[in-house]
Each structure stands twice: as C-alpha cells, then as structure tokens.
Scaffold this motif. Structure first.
Motif, PDB file in Angstrom:
ATOM      1  N   UNK A 107      28.817  62.602  49.636  1.00 38.84           N
ATOM      2  CA  UNK A 107      28.487  63.934  49.264  1.00 38.84           C
ATOM      3  C   UNK A 107      28.503  63.882  47.849  1.00 38.84           C
ATOM      4  N   UNK A 108      28.954  63.171  47.174  1.00 39.64           N
ATOM      5  CA  UNK A 108      28.826  63.026  45.638  1.00 39.64           C
ATOM      6  C   UNK A 108      29.163  64.474  44.678  1.00 39.64           C
ATOM      7  N   UNK A 109      30.063  65.150  45.038  1.00 43.03           N
ATOM      8  CA  UNK A 109      30.354  66.407  44.400  1.00 43.03           C
ATOM      9  C   UNK A 109      32.054  66.443  44.499  1.00 43.03           C
ATOM     10  N   UNK A 110      32.747  67.565  44.203  1.00 45.54           N
ATOM     11  CA  UNK A 110      34.240  67.643  43.690  1.00 45.54           C
ATOM     12  C   UNK A 110      35.109  67.564  44.742  1.00 45.54           C
ATOM     13  N   UNK A 111      35.444  68.420  45.882  1.00 44.44           N
ATOM     14  CA  UNK A 111      36.295  68.317  46.793  1.00 44.44           C
ATOM     15  C   UNK A 111      36.402  66.885  47.450  1.00 44.44           C
ATOM     16  N   UNK A 112      34.937  66.681  48.138  1.00 45.29           N
ATOM     17  CA  UNK A 112      35.073  65.127  48.642  1.00 45.29           C
ATOM     18  C   UNK A 112      35.521  64.156  47.937  1.00 45.29           C
ATOM     19  N   UNK A 113      35.299  64.115  46.475  1.00 45.20           N
ATOM     20  CA  UNK A 113      35.664  63.239  45.398  1.00 45.20           C
ATOM     21  C   UNK A 113      36.907  63.173  45.061  1.00 45.20           C
ATOM     22  N   UNK A 114      37.762  64.268  44.933  1.00 43.84           N
ATOM     23  CA  UNK A 114      39.326  64.532  44.538  1.00 43.84           C
ATOM     24  C   UNK A 114      39.849  64.231  45.765  1.00 43.84           C
ATOM     25  N   UNK A 115      39.659  64.620  47.068  1.00 47.69           N
ATOM     26  CA  UNK A 115      40.039  64.015  48.193  1.00 47.69           C
ATOM     27  C   UNK A 115      40.385  62.495  48.372  1.00 47.69           C
ATOM     28  N   UNK A 116      39.025  61.926  47.952  1.00 50.24           N
ATOM     29  CA  UNK A 116      39.084  60.569  48.156  1.00 50.24           C
ATOM     30  C   UNK A 116      40.026  59.922  46.875  1.00 50.24           C
ATOM     31  N   UNK A 117      40.016  60.554  45.743  1.00 49.86           N
ATOM     32  CA  UNK A 117      40.866  59.938  44.619  1.00 49.86           C
ATOM     33  C   UNK A 117      42.422  60.025  45.196  1.00 49.86           C
ATOM     34  N   UNK A 118      42.841  61.067  45.689  1.00 49.23           N
ATOM     35  CA  UNK A 118      44.002  61.436  45.991  1.00 49.23           C
ATOM     36  C   UNK A 118      44.785  61.075  47.252  1.00 49.23           C
ATOM     37  N   UNK A 119      43.663  61.066  48.251  1.00 48.06           N
ATOM     38  CA  UNK A 119      44.176  60.572  49.680  1.00 48.06           C
ATOM     39  C   UNK A 119      43.892  59.095  49.806  1.00 48.06           C
ATOM     40  N   UNK A 120      42.990  58.507  49.228  1.00 53.67           N
ATOM     41  CA  UNK A 120      42.618  57.119  49.487  1.00 53.67           C
ATOM     42  C   UNK A 120      41.765  57.252  50.572  1.00 53.67           C
ATOM     43  N   UNK A 121      41.150  58.237  50.989  1.00 56.78           N
ATOM     44  CA  UNK A 121      40.336  58.180  52.068  1.00 56.78           C
ATOM     45  C   UNK A 121      38.953  59.163  51.838  1.00 56.78           C
ATOM     46  N   UNK A 122      37.804  58.365  52.136  1.00 60.21           N
ATOM     47  CA  UNK A 122      36.723  59.151  52.127  1.00 60.21           C
ATOM     48  C   UNK A 122      36.244  59.888  53.263  1.00 60.21           C
ATOM     49  N   UNK A 329      36.565  54.341  44.127  1.00 62.04           N
ATOM     50  CA  UNK A 329      37.520  55.468  44.154  1.00 62.04           C
ATOM     51  C   UNK A 329      38.663  55.687  44.918  1.00 62.04           C
ATOM     52  N   UNK A 330      38.604  55.174  46.065  1.00 62.41           N
ATOM     53  CA  UNK A 330      39.582  55.352  47.303  1.00 62.41           C
ATOM     54  C   UNK A 330      40.721  54.390  46.988  1.00 62.41           C
ATOM     55  N   UNK A 331      40.504  53.343  45.857  1.00 58.50           N
ATOM     56  CA  UNK A 331      41.635  52.568  45.625  1.00 58.50           C
ATOM     57  C   UNK A 331      42.830  53.035  44.693  1.00 58.50           C
ATOM     58  N   UNK A 332      42.601  54.197  44.029  1.00 58.65           N
ATOM     59  CA  UNK A 332      43.392  54.799  42.936  1.00 58.65           C
ATOM     60  C   UNK A 332      44.766  55.346  43.651  1.00 58.65           C
ATOM     61  N   UNK A 333      44.610  55.869  44.789  1.00 59.97           N
ATOM     62  CA  UNK A 333      45.901  56.421  45.589  1.00 59.97           C
ATOM     63  C   UNK A 333      46.770  55.473  45.808  1.00 59.97           C
ATOM     64  N   UNK A 347      48.152  57.384  57.418  1.00 60.21           N
ATOM     65  CA  UNK A 347      47.464  57.355  58.918  1.00 60.21           C
ATOM     66  C   UNK A 347      45.919  56.991  58.787  1.00 60.21           C
ATOM     67  N   UNK A 348      45.294  57.070  57.683  1.00 61.47           N
ATOM     68  CA  UNK A 348      43.758  56.751  57.577  1.00 61.47           C
ATOM     69  C   UNK A 348      43.850  55.444  57.127  1.00 61.47           C
ATOM     70  N   UNK A 349      42.278  55.132  57.196  1.00 60.67           N
ATOM     71  CA  UNK A 349      41.899  53.729  56.684  1.00 60.67           C
ATOM     72  C   UNK A 349      41.519  53.711  55.048  1.00 60.67           C
ATOM     73  N   UNK A 350      42.647  53.616  54.382  1.00 67.34           N
ATOM     74  CA  UNK A 350      42.695  54.165  52.767  1.00 67.34           C
ATOM     75  C   UNK A 350      42.234  52.765  52.050  1.00 67.34           C
ATOM     76  N   UNK A 351      41.747  52.933  50.761  1.00 62.15           N
ATOM     77  CA  UNK A 351      41.382  51.761  49.957  1.00 62.15           C
ATOM     78  C   UNK A 351      42.813  51.074  49.554  1.00 62.15           C
ATOM     79  N   UNK A 352      42.461  49.714  49.460  1.00 60.73           N
ATOM     80  CA  UNK A 352      43.604  48.922  48.580  1.00 60.73           C
ATOM     81  C   UNK A 352      43.778  49.147  47.237  1.00 60.73           C
TER      82      UNK A 352
END
Length: 359
Positions: A107-122, A329-333, A347-352
C-alpha cells in the motif's frame, strides 16, 4: 552436565532470551514520516528547487542546504546523519549505489508501514489509515511483556493514529500522541509544552514535531525507559501540501532532534555506551514524475523505496553502505529485540534480524 546445559537452553528459549552478549541495554526506534531516500543521499533536489509551485523562499533553501556537490548538500540538510552516523554507525538505502531498502506491504502509506516496522509483518489486511486497533503484536508490546522491561516501554508521536497501531489498550504501553496533554506530576517544561499545545495548533500535522520531541525528552529524563518509539510527522504533511522548502526544514529539524537525543543519551550513565538508535521512514514518495513527490501510495511509482540507519555500541561503523544489497522494512522489529537479547515472535511470518547491524 549435558542435561544441565540442555535445561538452561530450554528455559532461555522459553523466555525468548538469546545468548547474545550485546552491550545494548536500551533501544530507541525513531521515524520521520515520508522522508525520501533521494534527499537523504543527495540533499536538495535541484529540479524541485526551481519550481515555483513547490518553493516559496528559494534563497532560504540555497543559503541553508544547497552546496557544490550532493554530498555537501546532504551533509548540510542532515548533519547528524552525515557527521555522526556516517562515521560511527550505518546508513542503508542509496539505490544509486545499488543498496536497497524496501517496504513489503503493497500500500505504501503510513498505517501499513508503521505496522510493518513495529510488528515485523506486512499485513495485507491493514489497507487504510483508519483508527482501528492493531491485531498484530508489535515488538514494543512483546518487549513490554518481558519481566525485565515491563513498564519501561513508551512511545511519543505526532500522528494521532499511533495509539491504535501500538494498541495501547491491549499492550498497556503509554502512547502520547497528537493533542494528548501530559498528566500527573508535571515538570515546568511539561506545563509549558502543554500550554503551547493547547494554544498554538500546528497547521500541518496533528501537533508540531517540536512538541513531540521536547515532551518525549522530558519523559525520558523522568522515567528512563529502556525501549522508546519516537515518531515525527511534519516531513510528510509539508510534502502533501507541496511545500518543498518546509519539507526540507522539517527533515533538518528532525535530524537535529535525533542528534540532540543521541548526545543526551551519551551524557547519561544509564544510556551512555548502552543505547542503540534504529532510524527509518514508513514509506517513500514520488520521484519519476516531478509533481508526484508530494504523494505516495499504490498509484505513485517507487514509493516502496525507503532508507534506514543504525548507531550504537554493537553496530560496526560501516558508514554509508555502498555495496549492492537488499534490506526490508519488516526486519527492524526483530533487529530491535535482538539487540536486547530477545527473540521476537508474534505468530506471524516476520522479517529476520539485520545481521550486519550487530557485531
């Protein structure tokens, strides 16, 4: 004896504790919304600078941020990034050097991005900026659930959706955001900042970024959190308003705030030599078509392109990473948790974790 060591390993695994002997005891995740990698790595965009639709005070930009080379311009625009992090930490995302950092959500906007940063899951189901409580556990919530970190995690943000992204109700993490006044036993600075917040509304964001920063700094001085999320917003809002000069000054100000916070941490025994900063943005912006720099989202090309930076006692001083490579981005968490010796899972497939960020 073998049984004893197996038992210790099993207990540590169950507690999500790793055997890493990092010096890091505190992690700060810091974002500035929608700040392009293009300005981060080349400074002022000369094409946008010439356009009267985007620039109100060209001389002001020239006097402050324009230089003979892109390297000098970026240093004037983001002095902490290029005078400190580029020497003592790491910077990723210069695509002109083949070094790439991507957003994975579509989606390339904020809520999806911050969720990805903080949860590690897109999470494809997060497809708006609506104020809906995040069903995904963030790394902030995960760390707050660890016995040694309970009550030592907090967030201060300009954008008013963060209480929902962090899910403050479920996580129990204090999130001061937008028009939230600080309550309780206030310092004189907090009283003043509360008064400014009530009487001096921002015309760009939910509140001025300087309010967010100085309230955050007061919180840190008073409460000494070990995990902290700090998010600025004015870069994105001024870009949406097509104010390129204000966008640049907002980025420069955020850089100064980050530098000031780093210097503060290096002056305090609870943080000096024990604190890692992870710094990035939630999405990119348009670039190929001049008029699209103000926008982002699926209809604007290349807004999945971002940058990130790291500095701390366990981070090798690689500076600007110019080798070809790909981070997400999903690797930060998971990287943030790893610095503190925890294995983040939700419980999700998160970034390494980003292995190059730690020794």
């Amino acid at each position: 004896m073998k049984t004893y060591f197996k038992l210790i390993a099993f207990v540590c695994l169950g507690l999500n504790i790793s055997f890493a002997q990092n010096k890091t005891e505190n992690v700060f995740i810091i974002t500035t919304d929608g700040f392009r990698w293009q300005e981060m790595f080349r400074g002022v965009d000369s094409v946008l600078l010439k356009d009267d639709k985007f620039v109100r005070n060209r001389d002001r930009i020239k006097n402050n941020f324009v230089a003979k080379t892109p390297e000098e311009s970026r240093q004037k625009l983001m002095p902490f990034m290029w005078n400190t992090i580029a020497k003592e930490g790491q910077l990723y995302g210069n695509r002109w050097e083949g070094n790439k950092v991507n957003v994975l959500n579509p989606y390339w906007f904020s809520y999806p991005g911050y969720n990805e940063i903080l949860s590690g899951y897109a999470d494809d189901s997060i497809n708006s900026n609506d104020k809906k409580y995040n069903k995904n556990m963030t790394v902030l919530e995960f760390l707050n659930n660890q016995p040694k970190l309970k009550g030592k995690v907090a967030a201060y943000t300009t954008w008013d959706v963060f209480p929902y992204i962090v899910n403050d109700k479920r996580s129990g993490i204090p999130v001061n955001s937008a028009k939230d006044l600080v309550k309780g036993n206030l310092t004189q600075k907090e009283e003043l900042l509360n008064e400014i917040l009530k009487t001096y509304p921002s015309l760009a964001s939910d509140r001025h970024d300087f309010i967010t920063y100085y309230l955050a700094k007061e919180y840190i001085q008073k409460n000494k959190p070990k995990v902290f999320f700090l998010s600025f917003d004015e870069t994105d809002e001024f870009a949406h308003e097509a104010k390129y000069d204000e966008y640049l000054f907002a980025a420069n100000t955020a850089d100064k705030f980050i530098g000031d916070l780093w210097n503060y941490c290096q002056s305090r025994p609870e943080y000096k030599g024990k604190t890692t900063f992870l710094i990035l943005t939630d999405h990119g912006r348009g670039d190929k078509i001049k008029s699209q720099w103000t926008s982002h989202g699926q209809k604007v090309a290349d807004c999945y392109q971002i940058w990130m930076a790291a500095i701390g006692p366990d981070t090798p001083a690689l500076g600007e990473v110019k080798t070809e490579g790909q981070l997400f981005q999903n690797q930060i968490a998971k990287t943030a948790a790893n610095f503190l010796g925890y294995k983040f899972e939700n419980g999700k497939q998160i970034g390494q974790e980003i292995k190059t960020m730690s020794k």
